[in-house]
Design a protein around this motif. Sequence first.
Motif, short mmCIF file in Angstrom:
data_model
loop_
_atom_site.label_atom_id
_atom_site.label_comp_id
_atom_site.label_asym_id
_atom_site.label_seq_id
_atom_site.Cartn_x
_atom_site.Cartn_y
_atom_site.Cartn_z
N PHE A 188 40.66 86.40 -31.88
CA PHE A 188 39.45 85.59 -31.76
C PHE A 188 39.76 84.16 -31.33
O PHE A 188 39.58 83.20 -32.07
N ALA A 189 40.27 84.05 -30.13
CA ALA A 189 40.57 82.76 -29.50
C ALA A 189 40.48 82.96 -28.00
O ALA A 189 40.54 84.10 -27.52
N PRO A 190 40.35 81.89 -27.22
CA PRO A 190 40.35 82.06 -25.77
C PRO A 190 41.62 82.75 -25.30
O PRO A 190 42.71 82.52 -25.85
N LYS A 191 41.50 83.56 -24.28
CA LYS A 191 42.67 84.27 -23.77
C LYS A 191 43.65 83.32 -23.10
O LYS A 191 44.85 83.59 -23.07
N ILE A 192 43.16 82.23 -22.54
CA ILE A 192 44.04 81.26 -21.91
C ILE A 192 44.32 80.14 -22.91
O ILE A 192 43.42 79.67 -23.61
N VAL A 193 45.58 79.72 -23.00
CA VAL A 193 45.97 78.71 -23.98
C VAL A 193 45.63 77.32 -23.47
O VAL A 193 45.34 77.11 -22.29
N ALA A 194 45.67 76.36 -24.37
CA ALA A 194 45.38 74.98 -24.00
C ALA A 194 46.54 74.38 -23.20
O ALA A 194 47.71 74.72 -23.43
N PRO A 195 46.25 73.48 -22.28
CA PRO A 195 47.33 72.81 -21.53
C PRO A 195 48.20 71.97 -22.46
O PRO A 195 47.78 71.53 -23.54
N THR A 196 49.42 71.73 -22.03
CA THR A 196 50.38 70.90 -22.79
C THR A 196 50.86 69.75 -21.91
O THR A 196 50.62 69.73 -20.70
N GLY A 197 51.55 68.83 -22.55
CA GLY A 197 52.16 67.72 -21.82
C GLY A 197 51.19 66.69 -21.29
O GLY A 197 51.52 65.96 -20.34
N LEU A 198 50.01 66.56 -21.91
CA LEU A 198 49.04 65.58 -21.43
C LEU A 198 49.59 64.16 -21.65
O LEU A 198 50.01 63.81 -22.75
N ALA A 199 49.57 63.35 -20.58
CA ALA A 199 50.04 61.96 -20.65
C ALA A 199 49.11 61.08 -19.85
O ALA A 199 48.39 61.55 -18.94
#
Length: 807
Positions: free
Chosen positions: A154-165
Amino acid sequence: MADLRAYQPSFTAGELSPALGARVDLAKYSSGLRSAVNIFVHPHGGASNRAGTEFVTEVKNSAKITRKVPFEFNTEQTYRLEFGDKYFRVIRDGGVILKSGAPYEVVTPYAHTDIWNLVHIQDADVMYVCHPDYPVQKIARLADDNWTISAVTFAPKIVAPTGLAVSSHFQRKNGDTTNAAFRVTAVNASGAESAGSTAVSRVLQTEKEDGRQTKFTWNAVAGAVLYRLYRTSGNFQGLLVEVTTTEATVEQMQINGVDPQIPAAAGTGAPSTPTGLAITIQYGKEMKYVVSAVDGGTGEESLPSSPVTAVNDLSLNNNKNVLTWNALAGASAYIIYKESNGIYGYIGRSETTLFTDSNIVADMADGPQTGRNPFNGVGNYPRVATFIEQRLGFFSTRKDPQAGFLSQSANYENFGVSSPAKASDAVTFRIRSRQVNEIRGAIALGGLMLLTSGAEWVVSGGSNSDAITPSAIKIDPQGYRGSSRVQPIVVGNTVLFAQEAGGVIRDMSYDFASNGYDGKDLTILARHLFEDREIKAWGYAQAPYSIVWVVLDNGRLCSLTYLKEHDVWAWTRHESGPNGAAIFEDVTVAREGKEDVPYFIVRRTIGGQQKRYIERLRSRAFSKIEDAFFVDCGLTYEGPAAKIITGLDHLKGQTVVALADGNVVRNLVVGNVTGGVGVVLPNAATKVHIGLPMIATLETLNLDLGQVPGLGTVQGRQKSVSEVTLRVEKTRGIFVGPYDGDRNSDDLVEYKQRSIEAWNEAIALYTGDIKITPPWDWNDNGRMFVKQFDPLPMTILAIMPDVVVGK
């Protein structure tokens, strides 16, 4: 005496309750039957003996509870999943799927004692399975012999982006400066103010504003409820700001104090003097950003990334914040949000991993989603599921039995929400009623129909919305009957459900006159079949006869021919095995070819041992008598002419009957023969259907002729049936008489059908009228029994008895 002819051209009322034996005034009396065993009624009025059941396999462990679940990818690829104690096996087109020579099997978490509470809903190659004591499971088909089962996250199939700067770009300006000193005091709840802290000085620019800000921080003081920051040197000394936290930020041109001045000493009862005063210069205000990813295949949006903070004044020309992040596999685009007053709003979309904010105003009506799993932990697992308006709905947990949870639109495993809410967000609601009644069934039909243990409800978007959304939801009661836990079925645009109490089956459909859903009790005319009983399982076979097959909790099998638009609802019952001893435990229906085929789990006693067999109802569509299959738990041999038929291990020790090249062979006993377990035929045959005998019985109601001139009603009068004319279709082998009995009974007469066939040829099927003279008898009911003892087809279109009525 009077010679009269009665005429019953239809049986569309089915078997009627004995309690209706005097209700000759009912319209359905004229098309009813007193008993109908191993008979089903055609929607157009005739009655036929059912086809036999074909043996498929014994379940894995006959000592444990087993049930079947249909899995239908499309009308051509249909399966039955045999659920047992922590496993399921796969059946397709009447055969068990094998892998490496053994039945293919998948491990499940379900104990056999819990499988009757499984509720499933399917989307193409994926099936979701609910149980109030287990996490929701997802079954996926990869191939006939490759299936998976896993708990849904029960979560979106695509994960959240990383490395946001973020990097802040701003322009500095030069101007006049001044050196200013600052001190801070602490104030308690009674208003007593401490002495000022040690002064801290800083050179500050006082002209040519470029967005810079002065930030002051200090250590907290016990007992302080607020703090006062003072400017204490040069011109413009005095109070600068009063705050309740341990920090304060002032704009570039707002660093001048005003009266009052800092106190010379601490007041009576004042808190301690603050320490750690520090000053930093920052260019602009803090701004927070998050970014989410968009799945290139489904369009689903991920949860937002971890936030990143920038400090800048974007109101000034050429100032900007540049955001970057890591590329994400499967993402087609990214959505960027900026915080304002603690809430994130949309500022843009990028198909790269770069975005520039040059003072974009955030759309606060469009924010990122917050991840949510309403089904996390014991007590929160749902018991019911359905699809509605491109959403996956789960309903009723042990902790919240009246709750409903709808996923995001088109994102079945995503129950995330946004703030403020979007129309596509997940929806949560609860039925508010006088009693707490658990939701037991959910159907998408003219809205979301919910069946609870005490009432029936319809959930819609209301009069101002076509769809259910977080801001548009309306829940209306439709009745207060209450539903059992057996899942409802849909016939056309009508819902059939079993009531919670009374062994009643009802239909329910939309009624324009009342602007609501209503229906009738479908068991009212055959109440004797359902008294003190519960519906255990059922399935609807639309093609070819529109029949609902119903398994009761006592192991009996009933069938309901149902055609609402023609007011046809006819019950009959079915038995199997010696003396009808077989126990039906489950039924499912799925499309195979052009027909909907029922599969049963039948408990039989074979060789003194309990066996649970999976059996499928054979088709009644055939053109030659050699293809007629009217034996139970049977198998078919087709090949070179043979007298020894093997492969009957599942019927060892049983007395069976065969149809060999269209000829009936009775009283065969399955035992050890050359080549295995089977029987020896008296004559070799190339096509043999062999299995347990099945007896079909049709009994008419007490004869009624209405008001006969000079006689009045014939009810209760002595009468004798001198001859019976049966109008039949594709029929062979009929016994008729005034009383029940076996094939050797003096109360039944066999119709001798052989006419033009040679002595060694199978008797052909007959369509037309046949006349039979039953055994002579006088009685006061005028009933007739029509029976089929052999594995042969029988279809009765009309019964026309010639009656002599005594005065």
